[in-house]
Scaffold this motif. Structure first.
Motif, PDB file in Angstrom:
ATOM      1  N   SER A 138       0.813  -1.219   0.000  1.00  0.00           N
ATOM      2  CA  SER A 138       0.000   0.000   0.000  1.00  0.00           C
ATOM      3  C   SER A 138       0.847   1.270   0.000  1.00  0.00           C
ATOM      4  CB  SER A 138      -0.922   0.010   1.216  1.00  0.00           C
ATOM      5  OG  SER A 138      -0.141  -0.019   2.396  1.00  0.00           O
ATOM      6  N   PRO A 143       1.029   3.516  -7.328  1.00  0.00           N
ATOM      7  CA  PRO A 143       0.488   2.320  -6.689  1.00  0.00           C
ATOM      8  C   PRO A 143       0.636   1.061  -7.545  1.00  0.00           C
ATOM      9  CG  PRO A 143      -1.289   3.790  -7.393  1.00  0.00           C
ATOM     10  CD  PRO A 143      -0.011   4.529  -7.611  1.00  0.00           C
ATOM     11  N   GLN A 148      -3.984  -4.379  -1.062  1.00  0.00           N
ATOM     12  CA  GLN A 148      -3.170  -3.282  -0.529  1.00  0.00           C
ATOM     13  C   GLN A 148      -2.786  -3.559   0.920  1.00  0.00           C
ATOM     14  OE1 GLN A 148      -2.093  -0.602  -2.625  1.00  0.00           O
ATOM     15  NE2 GLN A 148      -2.804  -2.157  -4.076  1.00  0.00           N
ATOM     16  N   THR A 150      -0.858  -3.558   4.381  1.00  0.00           N
ATOM     17  CA  THR A 150      -0.114  -2.519   5.094  1.00  0.00           C
ATOM     18  C   THR A 150       1.081  -3.179   5.802  1.00  0.00           C
ATOM     19  OG1 THR A 150      -1.547  -2.602   7.056  1.00  0.00           O
ATOM     20  CG2 THR A 150      -2.178  -1.092   5.313  1.00  0.00           C
TER      21      THR A 150
ATOM     22  N   GLN B  95      -9.957  -1.016  -3.287  1.00  0.00           N
ATOM     23  CA  GLN B  95      -8.709  -0.755  -2.557  1.00  0.00           C
ATOM     24  C   GLN B  95      -7.574  -0.391  -3.511  1.00  0.00           C
ATOM     25  OE1 GLN B  95      -6.605  -4.196  -0.860  1.00  0.00           O
ATOM     26  NE2 GLN B  95      -8.125  -5.526  -1.793  1.00  0.00           N
TER      27      GLN B  95
END
Lengths: 406, 155
Positions: A138, A143, A148, A150, B95
């Motif tokens: 993420s 991106p 995603q 973390t 997302q």
């Protein structure tokens, strides 16, 4: 009516889909699809996960922990991340589960029942660090597509099973063996029975390590369904995608395994460093092997407010793929100065190591506590997000927590 | 009865009959399928997925968000739901962030490797929806810590 309701239904087309709009090009949609939009399952009761876990994706299931949830020395199931590529197998009958070892480089393929595996081979238990190759994705800019993650796609559980090398020795492998590749019982998201969701593997030198297991137990119990019940390959220190779940076949290959998600760009990074956003050709992408050095502050949870004059006791874990962490430091001034933490030796090779330190703050204010591990080869974690790569793998930037002294 | 009221009632009855008919069709085809494939619907415990049977409940929009999927409400929403959530969850879309080119390349990848069908003329609408609502943000090399929940830490 604003929208027409549309039914796609054939007598043998499993469930018909009622959609709130036309399915345009419905003829191109294979029968049997049920839009996921109609499903609303609860992953926490489904998989026994803690409510604080973050569900990134419910088809396929992808769930991660938060740093403070990973405080246990041995990760319990409720805090263990789930990374699935396909659909979890249904109706598993362990009495009929068969593991077949085949491939170009076995002298003769051979099959074993689970009972055979348990009875015939010595069982071993190791704590093994499994981290998703995309953990930290993420943070990449630009991106990278995918889940995603973390910081929470890492775990270190205690795995019990037989050594892969013992069973390979029993089968007999040829001298031209290069790689092993697993095959498993999960099914492809599209429903296409010809497609495997994932079939990865490791080179022989990794396959033959003592700690590379075919495991039946996690933390002293049957492996939870979402983590590979009844049989999982566990390859500590490498991208967790090498640790195939629901394994029913292992092929010993005379070349680099070419299963699903072995080919570029999956689980590969540019062989040479590239600029952020650069297009990289498939042939210039190299397979990720050992994961990089990394650490997490698991106590306290970020956001702690303490009184001036109080010492803050921090702790966490550090790991370095195939290597050992030799030094652990923290900084409260954004890396201007570093102080050392106590770090324990790993319980066994490829297990994460535990660190702790007592932190003093000079005056009131906002602080960040940053943690930095250094591996046995002298390589440390970067404070910035490391080299950009198209798929957003291997982000091992220093972990940090926010603290206010008042 | 005035015309408007009449139309409203007819529409109401039409909707009701539609849902009833749909349920019957699904039920009967499911039954036939079950007879031919006895293992169908013999789910083990882990599969407790629920299904929305009420199309109106499924259509709910709150605060510009389509509640059932989490997608932003904008032109192309229904096409995105229909085409993008058959194989994977809406979360896998929401997302992620990408430019128009980025979303298109993801679609091409899904068509080449994941059995995604031809989107035809809807492709442009879907890509526009995604690029507008899920565009990349400039994050720099390391963002400031965000969404910190402050709490008093006692010993």
């Amino acid at each position: 009516m604003k929208r027409r309701h549309f039914i796609k239904n054939t007598v043998l087309g499993t469930t018909a889909s009622i959609l709130a709009s036309d399915i345009v090009f419905s003829s191109a949609i294979p029968s049997g699809y049920v839009p996921i939009a109609f499903q609303e399952p609860d992953p926490y009761t489904l998989f026994g996960k803690d409510k604080e876990m973050t569900s990134l994706n419910n088809k396929p299931w992808n769930i991660e922990a938060k740093a403070h949830l990973l405080d246990d020395k041995i990760t319990p199931n409720k805090y263990m991340f789930i990374r699935n590529n396909g659909i979890i197998p249904k109706n598993i009958d362990v009495s009929k589960w068969v593991l077949t070892i085949d491939g170009e480089s076995v002298t003769k393929s051979k099959s074993y029942s689970l009972a055979d595996l348990k009875a015939k081979f010595k069982q071993n238990t190791y704590q093994l660090t499994l981290e998703c190759g995309g953990n930290g994705r993420s943070e990449f800019n630009p991106p990278a597509k995918g889940n995603q993650w973390t910081t929470g796609a890492v775990s270190c559980a205690e795995w019990t099973g037989i050594r892969l090398k013992d069973i390979l020795e029993d089968v007999g492998i040829k001298s031209n063996a290069v790689y092993i590749g697993y095959h498993a019982a999960d099914t492809h998201l599209s429903g296409d029975p010809e497609k495997e969701p994932i079939s990865r593997g490791v080179p022989m030198h990794k396959a033959l390590q003592d700690e590379t297991l075919l495991a039946f137990e996690m933390n002293g119990e049957d492996i939870p369904l979402a983590h590979g019940y009844p049989l999982r390959l566990v390859v500590g220190g490498w991208p967790a995608s090498a640790s195939g779940k629901w394994v029913n076949r292992i092929s010993v290959r005379n070349k680099i395994h070419d299963g699903t998600k072995m080919k570029a760009p999956a689980y590969r990074v540019p062989c040479k460093p590239v600029a952020p956003g650069e297009t990289v050709k498939d042939e210039d992408m190299c397979i990720i092997e050992s994961m990089p050095v990394k650490s997490l502050i698991t106590y306290p949870k970020t956001g702690a407010m303490i009184k001036k004059g109080k010492q803050l006791n921090i702790r966490g874990h550090a790991w370095a793929g195939e290597l050992v962490v030799k030094a652990m430091e923290y900084s409260i001034d954004f890396g201007s100065t570093w102080k050392s933490c106590d770090i324990e030796n790993p319980v066994n090779r490829l297990a994460w190591q535990h660190f702790k330190a007592s932190v003093n703050f000079p005056k009131k204010g906002y602080y960040e506590v940053w943690a930095r591990a250094t591996a046995s080869n002298g390589v440390s974690q970067p404070m910035l997000v490391p080299g950009w790569n198209p798929k957003g793998y291997l982000n091992n930037a220093c972990h940090r927590i926010a603290v206010i002294v008042k | 009865m005035d015309y408007k009221l009449f139309t409203k009632r007819v529409k109401h009855i039409y909707k009701y009959l539609f849902v009833l008919f749909a349920a019957l069709t699904i039920g009967s085809s499911g039954l036939i399928y079950k007879i031919l494939n006895p293992s169908f619907l013999s789910f083990s415990e882990e599969d407790n997925t629920e299904t929305y049977t009420n199309a109106e409940e499924f259509d709910n929009i709150e605060n510009n968000i389509h509640v059932a999927t989490g997608f932003k409400d904008d032109e192309g929403l229904q096409l995105v739901i229909a085409n993008c959530t058959s194989c994977h969850s809406a979360q896998l879309v929401t997302q992620n962030r990408a430019t128009k080119e980025g979303w298109l390349s993801i679609i091409r990848w899904m068509q080449e490797t994941q059995n995604l069908w031809d989107l035809g003329n809807n492709e442009a609408i879907i890509v526009d929806y995604l690029a507008k609502n899920y565009a990349p943000e400039k994050k720099g090399r390391r963002q400031a810590l965000q969404q910190i929940e402050w709490y008093d830490l006692e010993d």
